[in-house]
Design a protein around this motif. Sequence first.
Motif, PDB file in Angstrom:
ATOM      1  N   GLN A  87       7.108   6.765   1.602  1.00  0.00           N
ATOM      2  CA  GLN A  87       7.350   5.587   2.442  1.00  0.00           C
ATOM      3  C   GLN A  87       7.606   4.355   1.586  1.00  0.00           C
ATOM      4  OE1 GLN A  87       3.857   5.298   4.899  1.00  0.00           O
ATOM      5  NE2 GLN A  87       4.383   7.102   6.102  1.00  0.00           N
ATOM      6  N   GLU A  88       6.790   4.171   0.560  1.00  0.00           N
ATOM      7  CA  GLU A  88       6.974   3.016  -0.324  1.00  0.00           C
ATOM      8  C   GLU A  88       8.324   3.063  -1.017  1.00  0.00           C
ATOM      9  OE1 GLU A  88       3.615   2.772  -2.952  1.00  0.00           O
ATOM     10  OE2 GLU A  88       2.214   2.577  -1.277  1.00  0.00           O
ATOM     11  N   THR A  89       8.725   4.265  -1.407  1.00  0.00           N
ATOM     12  CA  THR A  89      10.020   4.427  -2.067  1.00  0.00           C
ATOM     13  C   THR A  89      11.151   4.067  -1.114  1.00  0.00           C
ATOM     14  OG1 THR A  89       9.159   6.169  -3.487  1.00  0.00           O
ATOM     15  CG2 THR A  89      11.535   6.081  -3.209  1.00  0.00           C
ATOM     16  N   LYS A  90      11.063   4.560   0.117  1.00  0.00           N
ATOM     17  CA  LYS A  90      12.138   4.339   1.097  1.00  0.00           C
ATOM     18  C   LYS A  90      12.105   2.953   1.722  1.00  0.00           C
ATOM     19  CE  LYS A  90      14.034   8.556   1.652  1.00  0.00           C
ATOM     20  NZ  LYS A  90      15.421   8.847   1.629  1.00  0.00           N
ATOM     21  N   LEU A  91      10.916   2.477   2.053  1.00  0.00           N
ATOM     22  CA  LEU A  91      10.806   1.230   2.804  1.00  0.00           C
ATOM     23  C   LEU A  91      10.453   0.027   1.951  1.00  0.00           C
ATOM     24  CD1 LEU A  91       8.815   2.512   5.919  1.00  0.00           C
ATOM     25  CD2 LEU A  91      11.282   2.204   5.705  1.00  0.00           C
ATOM     26  N   GLY A  92       9.779   0.252   0.830  1.00  0.00           N
ATOM     27  CA  GLY A  92       9.319  -0.863   0.004  1.00  0.00           C
ATOM     28  C   GLY A  92      10.435  -1.772  -0.450  1.00  0.00           C
TER      29      GLY A  92
END
Length: 109
Positions: A87-92
């Motif tokens: 999630q952090e990779t995609k949304l961060g």
Amino acid sequence: MGMDINKLMQQVGEMQEQMEKAQEELDRETVESSAGGGMVHVTATGGGEITQIKIDPKAIDPDDPDLLADMVLAAVNEAIRSARSLQETKLGGLAGGALGGLGLPGLGQ
């Protein structure tokens, strides 16, 4: 220096669409983890939903149910950590870049 509310609202709408698209992509992706030397396998979506738990029959010891519980817990927690990382990779970057692009003080810095 005045703010163009229409432009700001358009940017917010675009950011929301990008975030929704990224969330849909996360829900289609999966992460996997295991514990106990591969005796317990857990699959989760990128959104953090556990979709499958596989337990090797050899892991089931009626005299030590706590060991199985610990392995399941470890595998589930690792799957959740992997989903958060995804999630952090995609949304961060999206959230930081989009929010910073609005030009609002304190956002995206």
